[in-house]
Write a protein that holds these residues in place. Structure first.
Motif, PDB file in Angstrom:
ATOM      1  N   ALA A 178     -17.305 -37.959 -11.158  1.00 42.23           N
ATOM      2  CA  ALA A 178     -18.472 -37.804 -10.291  1.00 42.23           C
ATOM      3  C   ALA A 178     -19.534 -36.885 -10.879  1.00 42.23           C
ATOM      4  N   LYS A 179     -19.138 -35.951 -11.721  1.00 33.94           N
ATOM      5  CA  LYS A 179     -20.120 -35.021 -12.298  1.00 33.94           C
ATOM      6  C   LYS A 179     -21.087 -35.736 -13.231  1.00 33.94           C
ATOM      7  N   ASP A 180     -20.701 -36.922 -13.708  1.00 32.89           N
ATOM      8  CA  ASP A 180     -21.559 -37.684 -14.620  1.00 32.89           C
ATOM      9  C   ASP A 180     -22.323 -38.805 -13.924  1.00 32.89           C
ATOM     10  N   TRP A 181     -22.107 -38.957 -12.622  1.00 32.42           N
ATOM     11  CA  TRP A 181     -22.809 -40.016 -11.896  1.00 32.42           C
ATOM     12  C   TRP A 181     -24.293 -39.692 -11.769  1.00 32.42           C
ATOM     13  N   LYS A 182     -25.104 -40.702 -11.770  1.00 33.08           N
ATOM     14  CA  LYS A 182     -26.542 -40.552 -11.537  1.00 33.08           C
ATOM     15  C   LYS A 182     -26.785 -40.796 -10.041  1.00 33.08           C
ATOM     16  N   TRP A 183     -26.621 -39.740  -9.272  1.00 34.57           N
ATOM     17  CA  TRP A 183     -26.695 -39.828  -7.815  1.00 34.57           C
ATOM     18  C   TRP A 183     -28.101 -40.221  -7.371  1.00 34.57           C
ATOM     19  N   GLU A 184     -28.168 -41.086  -6.388  1.00 34.04           N
ATOM     20  CA  GLU A 184     -29.441 -41.482  -5.776  1.00 34.04           C
ATOM     21  C   GLU A 184     -29.249 -41.607  -4.269  1.00 34.04           C
ATOM     22  N   VAL A 185     -30.300 -41.302  -3.524  1.00 34.71           N
ATOM     23  CA  VAL A 185     -30.277 -41.464  -2.068  1.00 34.71           C
ATOM     24  C   VAL A 185     -31.575 -42.130  -1.651  1.00 34.71           C
ATOM     25  N   ASN A 186     -31.469 -43.253  -0.940  1.00 33.91           N
ATOM     26  CA  ASN A 186     -32.661 -43.970  -0.501  1.00 33.91           C
ATOM     27  C   ASN A 186     -32.498 -44.463   0.931  1.00 33.91           C
ATOM     28  N   LEU A 187     -33.642 -44.708   1.551  1.00 30.39           N
ATOM     29  CA  LEU A 187     -33.699 -45.188   2.935  1.00 30.39           C
ATOM     30  C   LEU A 187     -34.252 -46.600   2.956  1.00 30.39           C
ATOM     31  N   LEU A 188     -33.525 -47.505   3.631  1.00 35.25           N
ATOM     32  CA  LEU A 188     -33.935 -48.899   3.758  1.00 35.25           C
ATOM     33  C   LEU A 188     -34.337 -49.172   5.200  1.00 35.25           C
ATOM     34  N   GLY A 189     -35.509 -49.722   5.386  1.00 33.81           N
ATOM     35  CA  GLY A 189     -35.979 -50.043   6.724  1.00 33.81           C
ATOM     36  C   GLY A 189     -35.274 -51.260   7.280  1.00 33.81           C
ATOM     37  N   SER A 190     -34.404 -51.067   8.245  1.00 35.08           N
ATOM     38  CA  SER A 190     -33.628 -52.157   8.836  1.00 35.08           C
ATOM     39  C   SER A 190     -33.003 -51.645  10.127  1.00 35.08           C
ATOM     40  N   LYS A 191     -32.811 -52.552  11.100  1.00 33.38           N
ATOM     41  CA  LYS A 191     -32.175 -52.180  12.359  1.00 33.38           C
ATOM     42  C   LYS A 191     -30.659 -52.117  12.251  1.00 33.38           C
ATOM     43  N   GLN A 192     -30.123 -52.431  11.091  1.00 31.91           N
ATOM     44  CA  GLN A 192     -28.674 -52.373  10.920  1.00 31.91           C
ATOM     45  C   GLN A 192     -28.167 -50.940  11.089  1.00 31.91           C
TER      46      GLN A 192
END
Length: 302
Positions: free
Chosen positions: A102-116
């Motif tokens: 996990a220390k080598d992962w390229k972490w990303e966080v994003n928001l998707l517009g959806s009612k799910q």
């Protein structure tokens, strides 16, 4: 909650299962204090981890591109994007001890517009939240951290690779049943159908086990980062309010809400001291957790 990226790996995994005896346990990377969930399944070894992460990253990029084209991708300055990334920044350092990769992962966080009502973390640390889970459930920061910790735990414990390996072994078992039936003079298609049904039910159970494990690991990650583990109870109470027509637990890949809440409460003695330490307060000075929806009572400990 699942990202849609496993199907193309199953065929490759099947070829790896031929003639392989399957041990039960693999190396355990869990920290020494807090929750204990045992070792990761060796079944994940039937799916090449590097390939899984590469494929997940490609699909994640494609998802973001499609969302961008549909104007459904949250911009960097969106308040919810800033909020999600801020919570992730606090969680990730406490996630790393659970998986040396996990220390080598390229972490990303994003928001998707959806009612799910959905969120996921792909192998390699690719996190996505749908706006529906934030808006419909009115998640507090603590509840967001519980969801995010849960999804990160799936990636840390390599549940995607584990499920692919289990599916490959199940498919191999169906083929063996058909061959055995044919050799005994029975209709192989009937034998295959029976074996396939048993395998399908077994795979549902495997998935429920993964969900429970992710709940427990996610609780600890959130607690260490200073988010209240009791928010997990409120989260599933909220989920029950909007998900009243869920299938029976034994036909679902997710444990039933009450089962999930009971399991979360069972681990309070392990995670609440970690939360108290993160907040620099004695455990008996921690106030009850109060969510933001009427009808959910304050949640205390003990």
């Amino acid at each position: 909650m699942k990202p849609p990226y496993l199907k193309s790996l199953l065929a490759a995994c099947l070829s790896l299962t031929m003639g392989v005896a399957v041990p039960v346990l693999a190396q355990d990377n869990a920290p020494h204090e807090g929750v204990s969930v045992g070792s990761m399944s060796i079944m994940r070894k039937f799916a090449p981890t590097g390939a899984l992460e590469t494929q997940a990253a490609a699909q994640y990029a494609q998802t973001l591109q499609q969302a961008q084209q549909q104007r459904a991708l949250g911009p960097d300055d969106h308040p919810q994007v800033i909020r999600l990334r801020g919570i992730a920044k606090k969680l990730i350092p406490f996630a790393l001890p659970w998986n040396e990769r996990a220390k080598d992962w390229k972490w990303e966080v994003n928001l998707l517009g959806s009612k799910q009502i959905n969120a996921y973390c792909m192998p390699g640390g690719k996190i996505a939240f749908y706006s529906g889970i934030l808006d419909i459930l009115k998640l507090t920061d603590d509840e967001v951290a519980i969801v995010m910790g849960h999804e990160i735990a799936h990636a840390l414990r390599e549940h995607g690779a584990e499920r692919a390996g289990k599916a490959a072994v199940a498919n191999f078992g169906v083929k063996l049943a058909e061959i055995f039936a044919a050799a005994k003079g029975y209709d192989p298609s009937i034998a295959g159908s029976v074996a396939g049904g048993v395998a399908n039910v077994s795979m549902l159970k495997f998935s429920r086990d993964d969900e429970t494990e992710a709940d427990v690991v996610g609780l600890e990650i959130a607690a260490r980062a200073g988010y209240d583990p009791r928010a997990g109870v409120a989260l599933w109470q909220k989920m029950g309010m909007v998900n009243k027509n869920a299938p029976p637990q034994w036909l679902s890949t997710h444990p039933a809400g009450k089962t999930r809440i009971d399991e979360i409460r069972r681990h309070f003695p392990e995670v609440m001291p970690l939360y108290a330490r993160a907040k620099s307060l004695p455990l008996d000075r921690i106030p009850a957790y109060q969510t933001n929806v009427k009808g959910i009572a304050p949640i205390s400990y003990p």
